[in-house]
Motif scaffolding. Structure first.
Motif, PDB file in Angstrom:
ATOM      1  N   ASN A 100       0.826  -1.233  -0.179  1.00  0.00           N
ATOM      2  CA  ASN A 100      -0.121   0.041  -0.184  1.00  0.00           C
ATOM      3  C   ASN A 100       0.718   1.297  -0.105  1.00  0.00           C
ATOM      4  OD1 ASN A 100      -1.989  -1.749   0.349  1.00  0.00           O
ATOM      5  ND2 ASN A 100      -2.279  -1.700   2.520  1.00  0.00           N
ATOM      6  N   ALA A 101       2.069   1.222  -0.091  1.00  0.00           N
ATOM      7  CA  ALA A 101       2.995   2.212   0.339  1.00  0.00           C
ATOM      8  C   ALA A 101       3.203   3.000  -1.227  1.00  0.00           C
ATOM      9  CB  ALA A 101       4.225   1.985   0.806  1.00  0.00           C
ATOM     10  N   THR A 102       3.545   4.265  -0.991  1.00  0.00           N
ATOM     11  CA  THR A 102       3.844   5.073  -2.361  1.00  0.00           C
ATOM     12  C   THR A 102       4.866   4.494  -3.278  1.00  0.00           C
ATOM     13  OG1 THR A 102       2.960   6.956  -1.212  1.00  0.00           O
ATOM     14  CG2 THR A 102       4.531   7.386  -3.124  1.00  0.00           C
ATOM     15  N   LEU A 147       1.156  11.809 -13.725  1.00  0.00           N
ATOM     16  CA  LEU A 147       0.753  11.499 -12.171  1.00  0.00           C
ATOM     17  C   LEU A 147      -0.618  11.061 -12.279  1.00  0.00           C
ATOM     18  CD1 LEU A 147       1.361  11.311  -9.149  1.00  0.00           C
ATOM     19  CD2 LEU A 147       0.911  13.786  -9.106  1.00  0.00           C
ATOM     20  N   ARG A 157      -2.133   7.195 -11.466  1.00  0.00           N
ATOM     21  CA  ARG A 157      -2.999   6.973 -10.289  1.00  0.00           C
ATOM     22  C   ARG A 157      -4.205   6.151 -11.007  1.00  0.00           C
ATOM     23  NH1 ARG A 157      -2.621  12.684  -7.285  1.00  0.00           N
ATOM     24  NH2 ARG A 157      -0.884  11.973  -5.993  1.00  0.00           N
ATOM     25  N   GLU A 158      -4.807   6.390 -12.256  1.00  0.00           N
ATOM     26  CA  GLU A 158      -5.782   6.083 -13.007  1.00  0.00           C
ATOM     27  C   GLU A 158      -5.411   4.565 -13.236  1.00  0.00           C
ATOM     28  OE1 GLU A 158      -8.140   9.749 -15.212  1.00  0.00           O
ATOM     29  OE2 GLU A 158      -6.923   7.964 -16.264  1.00  0.00           O
ATOM     30  N   GLY A 212      -3.675   2.672 -11.302  1.00  0.00           N
ATOM     31  CA  GLY A 212      -3.650   1.932  -9.858  1.00  0.00           C
ATOM     32  C   GLY A 212      -2.382   2.172  -9.325  1.00  0.00           C
ATOM     33  N   VAL A 213      -1.522   2.973  -9.940  1.00  0.00           N
ATOM     34  CA  VAL A 213      -0.245   3.081  -9.122  1.00  0.00           C
ATOM     35  C   VAL A 213      -0.241   4.029  -8.004  1.00  0.00           C
ATOM     36  CG1 VAL A 213       2.310   4.210  -9.610  1.00  0.00           C
ATOM     37  CG2 VAL A 213       0.866   2.912 -11.352  1.00  0.00           C
ATOM     38  N   ASN A 214       0.413   3.827  -6.768  1.00  0.00           N
ATOM     39  CA  ASN A 214       0.427   4.951  -5.646  1.00  0.00           C
ATOM     40  C   ASN A 214       1.354   5.656  -5.939  1.00  0.00           C
ATOM     41  OD1 ASN A 214      -1.403   3.167  -4.540  1.00  0.00           O
ATOM     42  ND2 ASN A 214      -0.051   1.985  -3.282  1.00  0.00           N
ATOM     43  N   ALA A 215       1.098   7.052  -6.241  1.00  0.00           N
ATOM     44  CA  ALA A 215       2.126   8.344  -6.638  1.00  0.00           C
ATOM     45  C   ALA A 215       1.852   9.198  -6.110  1.00  0.00           C
ATOM     46  CB  ALA A 215       2.102   8.046  -8.144  1.00  0.00           C
ATOM     47  N   GLU A 216       2.919  10.115  -5.931  1.00  0.00           N
ATOM     48  CA  GLU A 216       2.705  11.397  -5.366  1.00  0.00           C
ATOM     49  C   GLU A 216       3.790  12.561  -6.113  1.00  0.00           C
ATOM     50  OE1 GLU A 216       3.911  11.830  -0.825  1.00  0.00           O
ATOM     51  OE2 GLU A 216       3.611   9.423  -0.885  1.00  0.00           O
ATOM     52  N   GLN A 232      -4.308   5.823  -1.083  1.00  0.00           N
ATOM     53  CA  GLN A 232      -3.163   5.070  -1.323  1.00  0.00           C
ATOM     54  C   GLN A 232      -2.575   5.429  -2.741  1.00  0.00           C
ATOM     55  OE1 GLN A 232      -4.000   1.657   2.000  1.00  0.00           O
ATOM     56  NE2 GLN A 232      -4.118   0.937  -0.477  1.00  0.00           N
ATOM     57  N   HIS A 233      -3.501   5.618  -3.565  1.00  0.00           N
ATOM     58  CA  HIS A 233      -2.967   6.022  -5.013  1.00  0.00           C
ATOM     59  C   HIS A 233      -2.635   7.575  -4.675  1.00  0.00           C
ATOM     60  CE1 HIS A 233      -5.968   3.284  -7.416  1.00  0.00           C
ATOM     61  NE2 HIS A 233      -4.955   2.630  -6.968  1.00  0.00           N
ATOM     62  N   PHE A 234      -3.274   8.191  -3.842  1.00  0.00           N
ATOM     63  CA  PHE A 234      -2.350   9.606  -3.660  1.00  0.00           C
ATOM     64  C   PHE A 234      -1.322   9.711  -2.513  1.00  0.00           C
ATOM     65  CE2 PHE A 234      -5.220  12.589  -6.263  1.00  0.00           C
ATOM     66  CZ  PHE A 234      -6.169  11.633  -6.730  1.00  0.00           C
ATOM     67  N   GLY A 235      -0.968   8.774  -2.315  1.00  0.00           N
ATOM     68  CA  GLY A 235       0.231   8.753  -1.437  1.00  0.00           C
ATOM     69  C   GLY A 235      -0.188   8.797   0.114  1.00  0.00           C
ATOM     70  N   PHE A 236      -1.154   8.555   0.551  1.00  0.00           N
ATOM     71  CA  PHE A 236      -1.456   8.843   1.697  1.00  0.00           C
ATOM     72  C   PHE A 236      -1.337   7.423   2.706  1.00  0.00           C
ATOM     73  CE2 PHE A 236      -3.793  12.124   0.041  1.00  0.00           C
ATOM     74  CZ  PHE A 236      -3.451  13.235   1.002  1.00  0.00           C
ATOM     75  N   GLN A 237      -0.789   7.623   3.931  1.00  0.00           N
ATOM     76  CA  GLN A 237      -0.403   6.095   4.803  1.00  0.00           C
ATOM     77  C   GLN A 237      -1.110   6.198   5.782  1.00  0.00           C
ATOM     78  OE1 GLN A 237       2.521   3.766   4.095  1.00  0.00           O
ATOM     79  NE2 GLN A 237       1.414   4.441   2.393  1.00  0.00           N
ATOM     80  N   LYS A 271       1.703  12.609   4.842  1.00  0.00           N
ATOM     81  CA  LYS A 271       0.371  12.331   4.490  1.00  0.00           C
ATOM     82  C   LYS A 271      -0.313  11.370   5.183  1.00  0.00           C
ATOM     83  CE  LYS A 271       0.087  13.165  -0.226  1.00  0.00           C
ATOM     84  NZ  LYS A 271       0.478  13.168  -1.777  1.00  0.00           N
ATOM     85  N   GLU A 317      -4.957  18.379  -5.324  1.00  0.00           N
ATOM     86  CA  GLU A 317      -4.783  16.821  -5.326  1.00  0.00           C
ATOM     87  C   GLU A 317      -6.185  16.554  -4.576  1.00  0.00           C
ATOM     88  OE1 GLU A 317      -1.389  14.744  -4.366  1.00  0.00           O
ATOM     89  OE2 GLU A 317      -1.025  15.184  -6.448  1.00  0.00           O
TER      90      GLU A 317
END
Lengths: 460, 460
Positions: free
Chosen positions: A365-367, A386, A390-391, A393-397, B34-39, B123, B162
């Motif tokens: 679940n991590a970035t 970015l 994300r669309e 399904g990649v976890n990205a910032e 999670q896609h947006f990098g939140f933990q 985050k 975001e």
């Protein structure tokens, strides 16, 4: 002055890593609960005071957290009661709610309250926190999760069989090899009391027997004698202190020993059935063991009693337990509802996986990817990629500020983000993105489609 | 007599269907967090009494559930305090812990307490229950979940961008089309107060303005005047009561209106940036709208203010909200930690999905297959196939008792189990299994490998 922040003793904050690891265990347990046909329910964190009080013995009553009534809670307290200044007497006058102490009593309450909406046998699981005002100590907390599965409305021994298989499935799935599922039967314990001719000493006998592992045969016998169990009675049962061999061999010895006790033989027969079925579908990593010293809350269980020991390499004791109870819901007015259930000890399982290094290496679940921020124009350009990543399904910032490169790379490193993307004026002009693998240090400059392809391959 | 079971008012039991539906929403939100990098983090259900008190205003203090100290809680209460019989004075003497009222104050406490372990910008998301002693009413509960995402340690407006995208992603994913993400900025409201020359009337002004939607322009102006806002001041701001057009057109009007206010123009500029970026990556199903009447806990927010309106077809009001706050952690001694966060209203989203029939039709966690129990030998034979099916991930059960066929089929029907397997002496002799599709009524007799293949194809 500002408060120095802290939390109440016996409670815990969980960091992202800890939450993810706890969720890994919980979701594994859940998955297998569902494979076995259990359905989730949830009950409120607090129950009516009367629902909980008197269900866990005097000690339990003391350990239940009570919630103070809201508003002017003293208004309704009669002056004469108040004047006594007695905590025990005042409590029921100023408290109507209490935090749940376990999941079993709320479940019993739920079954009775919703009996007309349920289809029996009702198989439910429940994974929620409970609270106990216990003295905090290593590994014992005032707030902790219980993970329970129970089935009510059937006396079939197939349930016991399935719980053995369920334990095996969960611990196998978690990689925890070498657990021992210990099983006993309350009827066998009753049988012992019958055979020794002192049925009134059942509790004293089992409480002492329970300590065999820890204090040894001699001390156990000493304790029994001190409780008024006669030497002849103990002599009659002498073989149970040295019961050995495999499950079947123990069954044979018990049959002889309990030959004069109908209830005892019934208990042996039940265990024999469970053993027989399990033998036809061998357990994967767990071992099923008959342990006549197992008692666990004797007053509660009426049939099978389970307890799971962690692999010997970790010194943790029990990581699960349960059993059959014949009158769970009687206290709330619904008689004859037999049930059987088991519980997983989340905190201890966590410690076992940690000690044996069995948690998954990557936190799914991590970035997975960080876009470095070189300024507004670059960030805007980066944001589009970015968004696309994300669309899929990649976890990205995107690093939110145009901070020094070193600071941004540090952030990626500290958070163990495996990939970063850099876009400067050159990349914008060429409509490309520079992807850097933080582990190997290699980097390549790619068009958007190729970037998406590469990231997809690496992290999804 | 047995107690008639009930639960405290304002709390709820959740049935399997409800738990599954709530989990569907929660897991969708989590995935996008999670896609947006939140933990994820989790904090204890109860905090120290002092951590919570005084953080939510007088009303909030009253609504916080307090936990009575354990043991002889009156022992330490001085007699003179006790004699007063005053609830307010007695409370801090008999209470050291309280149930959390929201996730924001615990988060602030967490950030300060763990500041040396965290990497900023931090985050985090947090999905846990909170408790409020509110008067229960339709849609308002004493225990409910909050789903929050916040980032602290950066003032970058990219975070606001975001969060707009995050709202769109979640509601799109849930199929909830036509949500309106309303945005405002506290600086614009401050600008209004400056322009009208009555900065001390900021609160009165915004409280009245907030009601524009409900009570209309005339009543709002009436209220403002009753609070001492002069007709000239109101006249100067007249255009805001009829602000129209799209986001950009509103921005243009606000720039003119706030030309004399530096802070006001700063607010407009911030919104313009957010709008500009969003315009380059259009939202999928949500619409971003500038709403200068939006205030939401004005004393709290210092920059952007968000609120999400449910699609107009469901009359539910807000299903999310949030904003930027410049000094979240100051109260715990850590100054200058700017943050911005949003929240999802789980209960209202549930109602919206229910009303619009947007929940998935099949409950993926429910039992998919039931083995009918025709007796011990048959059950044993069935159990082997059951074991294999569970191993490949099928949710399957064996009916525990050899009950009448009709009763077992009824159980399958009531629980909407789509397949049953029947094995009698004929099947055992032929080493086959009869698989029945409960929806179509068709059935076929298959070897074990084919049964596994057929089930795999149908339910996995």
């Amino acid at each position: 002055m500002a408060q120095k922040p802290s939390i109440p003793k016996g409670t815990r904050d969980f960091s992202p890593l800890e939450v993810n690891r706890r969720n890994y265990i919980i979701s594994t347990i859940k998955k297998h609960f569902q494979h076995f046909g259990f359905q989730p329910i949830e009950t409120p964190s607090f129950e009516n005071y009367d629902t909980l009080m008197g269900k866990y013995g005097e000690e339990g009553d003391r350990l239940i957290f009570k919630i103070l009534n809201s508003g002017d809670f003293l208004k309704k307290v009669p002056d004469d009661v108040y004047q006594e200044k007695n905590s025990t007497q005042l409590t029921p006058k100023i408290v109507e709610k209490a935090l749940r102490y376990d999941l079993t009593v709320p479940f019993a309450r739920y079954v009775v309250q919703h009996q007309n909406e349920l289809d029996f046998p009702f198989k439910r699981y429940q994974i929620q926190p409970v609270w106990r005002a216990d003295r905090p100590q290593k590994g014992r907390f005032r707030e902790f999760y219980q993970c329970d599965a129970d089935v009510v409305g059937s006396t079939s021994l197939w349930q016991e069989v399935e719980f053995v298989q369920l334990y095996d499935a969960v611990f196998t799935s978690l990689g925890l090899k070498g657990t021992v599922i210990k099983i006993n039967n309350r009827k066998i314990l009753s049988g012992f009391a019958e055979v020794m001719g002192q049925p009134d000493k059942l509790i004293d006998f089992t409480v002492a027997l329970d300590k065999l592992d820890k204090i040894g045969k001699e001390k156990v016998i000493e304790e029994m004698q001190s409780k008024g169990i006669t030497p002849e009675a103990i002599h009659k049962l002498a073989p149970i202190f040295d019961l050995s061999g495999n499950f079947l061999e123990k069954i044979t010895q018990l049959k002889q020993l309990l030959a004069s006790s109908e209830v005892g033989l019934k208990g042996v027969e039940e265990l024999a059935f469970i053993q027989k079925v399990i033998a036809t579908m061998p357990l994967v990593t767990a071992q099923l063991d008959l342990d006549v010293t197992l008692a666990r809350g004797l007053n509660y269980y009426t049939g099978a009693i389970f307890e799971v020991a962690a692999p010997k390499t970790v010194k943790l004791g029990s990581i699960g337990g349960g059993g059959r109870y014949d009158d769970l819901t009687g206290i709330f007015g619904l008689k004859g509802m037999s049930g059987v259930g088991i519980s997983f000890g989340l905190d201890r399982i966590y410690l076992a996986l940690e000690e044996l290094d069995l948690f998954p290496k990557t936190q799914e679940n991590a970035t997975q990817l960080l876009f470095i921020n070189f300024g507004e124009e670059e960030a805007l350009y980066a944001a589009k990629a970015l968004h696309k990543l994300r669309e899929i399904g990649v976890n990205a910032e995107l690093y939110p500020d145009n901070a020094k490169m070193k600071k941004q790379m540090n952030y990626a490193n500290k958070r163990s983000i495996p990939f970063v993307v850099m876009v400067g004026t050159k990349e914008i002009a060429e409509e490309t993105y520079t992807l850097k693998n933080m582990l190997t240090g290699t980097q390549e400059t790619l068009k958007l489609t190729d970037l998406i392809g590469a990231v997809k391959q690496e992290v999804l």
